[in-house]
Design an enzyme around this catalytic site. Structure first.
Site, PDB file in Angstrom:
ATOM      1  CG  HIS A 217      -2.012   1.013   0.749  1.00 26.19           C
ATOM      2  ND1 HIS A 217      -3.042   0.949  -0.263  1.00 26.19           N
ATOM      3  CD2 HIS A 217      -2.309   2.078   1.118  1.00 26.19           C
ATOM      4  CE1 HIS A 217      -3.935   1.781  -0.360  1.00 26.19           C
ATOM      5  NE2 HIS A 217      -3.220   2.707   0.194  1.00 26.19           N
ATOM      6  CE1 TYR A 221      -2.032   7.119  -0.684  1.00 23.14           C
ATOM      7  CE2 TYR A 221      -1.616   5.274   0.631  1.00 23.14           C
ATOM      8  CZ  TYR A 221      -2.589   6.111   0.050  1.00 23.14           C
ATOM      9  OH  TYR A 221      -3.726   5.850   0.439  1.00 23.14           O
ATOM     10  CG  HIS A 371      -9.732   1.607  -6.060  1.00 22.49           C
ATOM     11  ND1 HIS A 371      -9.828   2.986  -5.728  1.00 22.49           N
ATOM     12  CD2 HIS A 371      -8.578   1.124  -5.387  1.00 22.49           C
ATOM     13  CE1 HIS A 371      -8.878   3.289  -4.812  1.00 22.49           C
ATOM     14  NE2 HIS A 371      -7.968   2.039  -4.796  1.00 22.49           N
ATOM     15  CG  PHE A 372      -5.916  -0.921  -9.259  1.00 21.61           C
ATOM     16  CD1 PHE A 372      -5.487  -1.063 -10.708  1.00 21.61           C
ATOM     17  CD2 PHE A 372      -6.544  -2.052  -8.713  1.00 21.61           C
ATOM     18  CE1 PHE A 372      -5.207  -2.171 -11.171  1.00 21.61           C
ATOM     19  CE2 PHE A 372      -6.040  -3.479  -9.286  1.00 21.61           C
ATOM     20  CZ  PHE A 372      -5.896  -3.608 -10.582  1.00 21.61           C
ATOM     21  CG  HIS A 373      -7.257   0.329 -14.461  1.00 21.64           C
ATOM     22  ND1 HIS A 373      -7.248  -0.939 -13.810  1.00 21.64           N
ATOM     23  CD2 HIS A 373      -6.334   0.227 -15.407  1.00 21.64           C
ATOM     24  CE1 HIS A 373      -6.754  -1.655 -14.300  1.00 21.64           C
ATOM     25  NE2 HIS A 373      -5.848  -1.112 -15.286  1.00 21.64           N
ATOM     26  NE  ARG A 434      -7.747  -7.829  -8.421  1.00 22.76           N
ATOM     27  CZ  ARG A 434      -6.828  -7.265  -7.517  1.00 22.76           C
ATOM     28  NH1 ARG A 434      -7.183  -7.273  -6.420  1.00 22.76           N
ATOM     29  NH2 ARG A 434      -5.788  -6.681  -8.360  1.00 22.76           N
ATOM     30  NE  ARG A 435      -4.488  -9.794  -9.322  1.00 15.65           N
ATOM     31  CZ  ARG A 435      -3.681  -9.656  -8.331  1.00 15.65           C
ATOM     32  NH1 ARG A 435      -3.901 -10.404  -7.297  1.00 15.65           N
ATOM     33  NH2 ARG A 435      -2.753  -8.936  -8.380  1.00 15.65           N
TER      34      ARG A 435
HETATM   35 FE1  HAS Z   1      -6.368   1.871  -3.372  1.00 16.14          FE
HETATM   36  C1  HAS Z   1      -6.887  -1.661  -3.266  1.00 16.14           C
HETATM   37  C2  HAS Z   1      -8.059   1.973  -0.292  1.00 16.14           C
HETATM   38  C3  HAS Z   1      -5.811   5.398  -2.939  1.00 16.14           C
HETATM   39  C4  HAS Z   1      -4.237   1.827  -5.729  1.00 16.14           C
HETATM   40  N1  HAS Z   1      -5.543   0.340  -4.362  1.00 16.14           N
HETATM   41  C5  HAS Z   1      -5.946  -0.889  -4.295  1.00 16.14           C
HETATM   42  C6  HAS Z   1      -5.107  -1.562  -5.439  1.00 16.14           C
HETATM   43  C7  HAS Z   1      -4.423  -0.480  -5.957  1.00 16.14           C
HETATM   44  C8  HAS Z   1      -4.750   0.745  -5.579  1.00 16.14           C
HETATM   45  C9  HAS Z   1      -3.471  -0.734  -7.081  1.00 16.14           C
HETATM   46  O1  HAS Z   1      -8.900   0.058   1.808  1.00 16.14           O
HETATM   47  C10 HAS Z   1      -5.170  -2.995  -5.480  1.00 16.14           C
HETATM   48  C11 HAS Z   1      -4.304  -3.871  -4.879  1.00 16.14           C
HETATM   49  C12 HAS Z   1      -4.364  -5.334  -5.470  1.00 16.14           C
HETATM   50  O2  HAS Z   1      -3.880  -5.570  -6.406  1.00 16.14           O
HETATM   51  O3  HAS Z   1      -5.076  -5.937  -4.901  1.00 16.14           O
HETATM   52  N2  HAS Z   1      -6.818   3.500  -1.769  1.00 16.14           N
HETATM   53  C13 HAS Z   1      -7.594   3.301  -0.762  1.00 16.14           C
HETATM   54  C14 HAS Z   1      -7.657   4.446  -0.135  1.00 16.14           C
HETATM   55  C15 HAS Z   1      -7.105   5.487  -0.804  1.00 16.14           C
HETATM   56  C16 HAS Z   1      -6.264   4.761  -1.911  1.00 16.14           C
HETATM   57  C17 HAS Z   1      -8.399   4.843   1.049  1.00 16.14           C
HETATM   58  N3  HAS Z   1      -5.235   3.341  -4.115  1.00 16.14           N
HETATM   59  C18 HAS Z   1      -5.188   4.885  -3.882  1.00 16.14           C
HETATM   60  C19 HAS Z   1      -4.005   5.146  -4.639  1.00 16.14           C
HETATM   61  C20 HAS Z   1      -3.510   4.068  -5.658  1.00 16.14           C
HETATM   62  C21 HAS Z   1      -4.349   3.104  -5.239  1.00 16.14           C
HETATM   63  C22 HAS Z   1      -3.488   6.744  -4.907  1.00 16.14           C
HETATM   64  C23 HAS Z   1      -2.676   4.390  -6.757  1.00 16.14           C
HETATM   65  C24 HAS Z   1      -1.824   5.191  -6.973  1.00 16.14           C
HETATM   66  N4  HAS Z   1      -7.268   0.717  -2.005  1.00 16.14           N
HETATM   67  C25 HAS Z   1      -7.775   0.776  -0.794  1.00 16.14           C
HETATM   68  C26 HAS Z   1      -8.183  -0.691  -0.067  1.00 16.14           C
HETATM   69  C27 HAS Z   1      -7.638  -1.429  -1.147  1.00 16.14           C
HETATM   70  C28 HAS Z   1      -7.142  -0.766  -2.288  1.00 16.14           C
HETATM   71  C29 HAS Z   1      -8.833  -0.841   0.967  1.00 16.14           C
HETATM   72  C30 HAS Z   1      -7.653  -3.049  -0.937  1.00 16.14           C
HETATM   73  C31 HAS Z   1      -9.101  -3.409  -1.267  1.00 16.14           C
HETATM   74  C32 HAS Z   1      -9.101  -5.012  -1.480  1.00 16.14           C
HETATM   75  O4  HAS Z   1     -10.159  -5.443  -0.857  1.00 16.14           O
HETATM   76  O5  HAS Z   1      -8.329  -5.605  -1.878  1.00 16.14           O
HETATM   77  C33 HAS Z   1      -6.819   7.007  -0.615  1.00 16.14           C
HETATM   78  O6  HAS Z   1      -5.622   7.265  -0.487  1.00 16.14           O
HETATM   79  C34 HAS Z   1      -7.815   7.933  -1.595  1.00 16.14           C
HETATM   80  C35 HAS Z   1      -7.768   9.248  -1.055  1.00 16.14           C
HETATM   81  C36 HAS Z   1      -8.438  10.367  -2.196  1.00 16.14           C
HETATM   82  C37 HAS Z   1      -9.200  11.416  -2.123  1.00 16.14           C
HETATM   83  C38 HAS Z   1      -9.361  11.867  -3.287  1.00 16.14           C
HETATM   84  C39 HAS Z   1      -8.795  13.165  -3.460  1.00 16.14           C
HETATM   85  C40 HAS Z   1      -9.215  14.097  -4.893  1.00 16.14           C
HETATM   86  C41 HAS Z   1      -8.450  14.804  -5.570  1.00 16.14           C
HETATM   87  C42 HAS Z   1      -8.835  15.173  -6.890  1.00 16.14           C
HETATM   88  C43 HAS Z   1      -9.374  16.744  -6.622  1.00 16.14           C
HETATM   89  C44 HAS Z   1      -9.590  17.279  -7.737  1.00 16.14           C
HETATM   90  C45 HAS Z   1      -9.674  18.571  -8.389  1.00 16.14           C
HETATM   91  C46 HAS Z   1      -9.895  18.762  -9.510  1.00 16.14           C
HETATM   92  C47 HAS Z   1      -8.988  19.549  -7.463  1.00 16.14           C
HETATM   93  C48 HAS Z   1      -9.952  11.568  -1.032  1.00 16.14           C
HETATM   94  C49 HAS Z   1      -6.961  15.292  -4.824  1.00 16.14           C
HETATM   95  C50 HAS Z   1     -11.336  19.884  -9.760  1.00 16.14           C
HETATM   96  C51 HAS Z   1     -11.387  20.541 -10.896  1.00 16.14           C
HETATM   97  C52 HAS Z   1     -12.434  20.360 -11.897  1.00 16.14           C
HETATM   98  C53 HAS Z   1     -12.426  21.170 -13.026  1.00 16.14           C
HETATM   99  C54 HAS Z   1     -13.430  19.460 -11.720  1.00 16.14           C
END
Ligand code: HAS
Length: 558
Positions: A217, A221, A371-373, A434-435
């Protein structure tokens, strides 16, 4: 700024090698969607087995590309902001180790001897050279941290009261997280997996998985932080505005240092070997690691709003329509904003995953790649490819090939990912796994496991996959097209740097690493000692066996 030929060459190689491999990585992504939609009903295509292709896809795109890029981008940011270059010999040794590791792992995967997926934990077993390759890639990527730390200490001595540049802080924090988390996977590879794959020892599956997710995990980051550095440091300037708060960026980066590692058990909520309390604690810390991303969302939105208002926007949301979406000369903006839009959904789905009871619904379903894409193939991938074109073109003094195409690639990719991930998540919610080579079973009318309700979901994912493939290939043409152009200007290392709207005065605690490192160590010990004890006690040896061609355990099919 002018930099040495050696550094330029190093960065070009560190970008060029993984981007060449990306052709294989992206192709296997497309083929995945074709198998899953039932258009391919075989164990292999063009002599590459389903799991072999999936491994190539994951390892190249998510491990090799991201690691090489993080090192190349780190060299660029550290050199640019500290005004000194990394040591030539160390940087080339690091490059040589990473490249050798990649060649070994690529050989094992292409030869069909390591179809172990990008997570490579047991019971899937690979050739020893695959594990050795992974270890070399990791060790090679550690070397720059040592060098950058020395560069930083030298800079700090001369600039005691100056705030550490945000990009430097981000790069150091990212590689500290990387160093800490890779210690666990290095142990897993060298002590557990290598002897096991050579037939010298048995393996504790639960322990290997736990060590992998200690790394796994934090790895996400490590992928994300280079993109965040670009968003904080460059995006506001590209948008025509200012960074709303410099301090917000610092707080977010230090929070990542605290919470990126001790959350890995949220990937193991369904592992019976780990007790409930550990899962609860990791679940809570997972909510904590979302906080720096919320801070980032609000800070960037405020920065973009300021840019829009500076350009004369009116009303609450008018700023959204005043941003330079299609400005060819600021094409990085297009790459960043497309990634951010995807990340709104990637982040929200992450919070769903983190919620224990909801995780029971989505775990190991197609929801997860959905999610992860929208995370790693969203802001991360778009920032990597946009910045690769930018770094190469500015450092070589060559104009970008097909600039109009270049600016639409990220939007096309974004549309592709949105369609693709919608198909996967919809499928995941109605049980699609998946997979799984679904062309053999669930999407094959001749199979007694046929599941016609997954036809629309996999067709949607196929459509998204085709659009992503086209956008990906357009990027390859633009990147290598730029490489073969003639130089028309002096090649310089030149990064866009935003001014801060609120440039808060230096606060010592946000300019020092020691207290944060101590806090990081304490939280990791509390989160991981019980998890490792549990994993050591319950080795998972009674889990049912599966064969690659069938998603049903062997005991139920005999
Ligand atoms: Fe995740 C599984 C929870 C973030 C990647 N994650 C995965 C896997 C990958 C992955 C690859 O709790 C699969 C692993 C596998 O092969 O089994 N993930 C989270 C949480 C976050 C999170 C809580 N993940 C990421 C990021 C990744 C990533 C970043 C890659 C870079 N994830 C999980 C959990 C699993 C998981 C479980 C396991 C599930 C299972 O059962 O296997 C947090 O860090 C997310 C926080 C993000 C936000 C969004 C903020 C939004 C922003 C955009 C703002 C937009 C603007 C534009 C300003 C709160 C910053 C506005 C302008 C306009 C014009 C509209």
């Amino acid at each position: 700024m002018q930099v040495s030929k050696s550094l330029k060459r190093l960065i070009y190689w560190e970008l060029g090698i993984p981007i060449s491999l990306l052709v294989i990585g992206i192709y296997h992504g497309l083929i995945q969607t074709v198998y899953r939609a039932g258009l391919l009903q075989d164990v292999s295509f063009l002599k590459i087995n389903y799991y072999q292709g999936l491994t190539l896809h994951g390892v190249i795109n998510a491990v090799v590309l991201t690691t090489f890029f993080a090192v190349a981008f780190g060299h660029a940011t550290m050199t640019y902001f500290l005004k000194r270059e990394p040591k030539k010999n160390l940087s080339w040794i690091s490059f040589a180790l990473m490249t050798t590791g990649t060649v070994l792992a690529a050989w094992a995967m292409l030869a069909g001897k390591a179809s172990v997926l990008y997570t490579f934990y047991p019971p899937l077993k690979g050739h020893p050279l695959f594990y050795l390759g992974a270890a070399l890639l990791i060790v090679g990527s550690w070397i720059p941290l040592y060098d950058w730390a020395k560069m930083y200490i030298a800079w700090k001595k001369e600039n005691r009261d100056t705030k550490t540049p945000l990009a430097v802080l981000g790069t150091l924090i990212n590689f500290i997280i990387w160093f800490v988390c890779t210690l666990a996977v290095a142990y897993e590879v060298l002590v557990l997996l290598l002897p096991w794959s050579m037939g010298l020892a048995d393996v504790n599956v639960t322990l290997a998985r736990t060590l992998f997710w200690f790394f796994g995990h934090a790895l996400v980051y490590f992928w994300l932080l280079p993109a965040y550095i670009m968003f904080y440091v460059m995006l506001p300037k590209l948008a025509g505005g200012k960074l709303y708060s410099d301090l917000a960026g610092r707080v977010a980066l230090f929070l990542f240092l605290l919470f990126s590692v001790p959350v890995g058990v949220h990937h193991q909520f369904s592992d019976p070997g780990i007790r409930q309390g550990v899962k609860f604690f990791h679940g809570m810390l997972t909510y904590a690691v979302a906080i720096p991303s919320f801070i980032t969302a609000f800070t960037l939105a405020a920065s973009l709003e300021y840019a829009g208002r500076t350009r004369g926007s009116k009303g609450w949301f008018g700023w959204m329509f005043k941003l330079p979406y299609l400005d060819k000369s600021r094409y990085l903006f297009a790459y960043f904003i497309s990634g951010l839009i995807l990340f709104i959904f990637g982040g929200l789905t992450g919070i769903v995953n983190a919620s224990y009871s909801l995780n029971n619904v989505v775990h190991n379903t197609a929801w997860l790649p959905g999610h992860f894409h929208m995370t790693v193939a969203g802001p991360v991938f778009l920032a990597i490819i946009g910045m690769s074109t930018y770094l190469y073109s500015t450092m070589s003094g060559k104009k970008v090939f097909l600039p109009k195409i270049n600016v639409i690639i990220p939007y096309l990719w974004m549309i592709g990912v949105l369609i693709f991930s919608t198909g996967l998540m919809w499928g995941g919610l109605i049980g699609e796994p998946r997979r799984t080579n679904m062309g053999l079973t669930y999407l094959n009318p001749k199979s007694n496991l046929y599941h016609p309700e997954w036809i629309p979901t996999t067709t949607l994912a196929l459509l998204g996959g085709i659009i992503m493939f086209i956008a990906g290939m357009m990027f390859i043409v633009v990147f290598f097209g730029t490489m073969i152009r003639k130089k028309t200007a002096e090649g310089l290392l030149d990064l866009p740097v935003s001014e801060a709207y609120h440039d808060e005065k230096r606060i010592a605690i946000f300019d020092r690493f020691k207290p944060w490192l101590v806090a990081m160590a304490v939280i990791i010990v509390i989160a991981y000692v019980p998890a490792i004890i549990d994993a050591n006690t319950n080795n998972g040896s009674s889990a049912p066996r599966f064969a690659p061609e069938n998603p049903i355990p062997e005991t139920l099919t005999k």
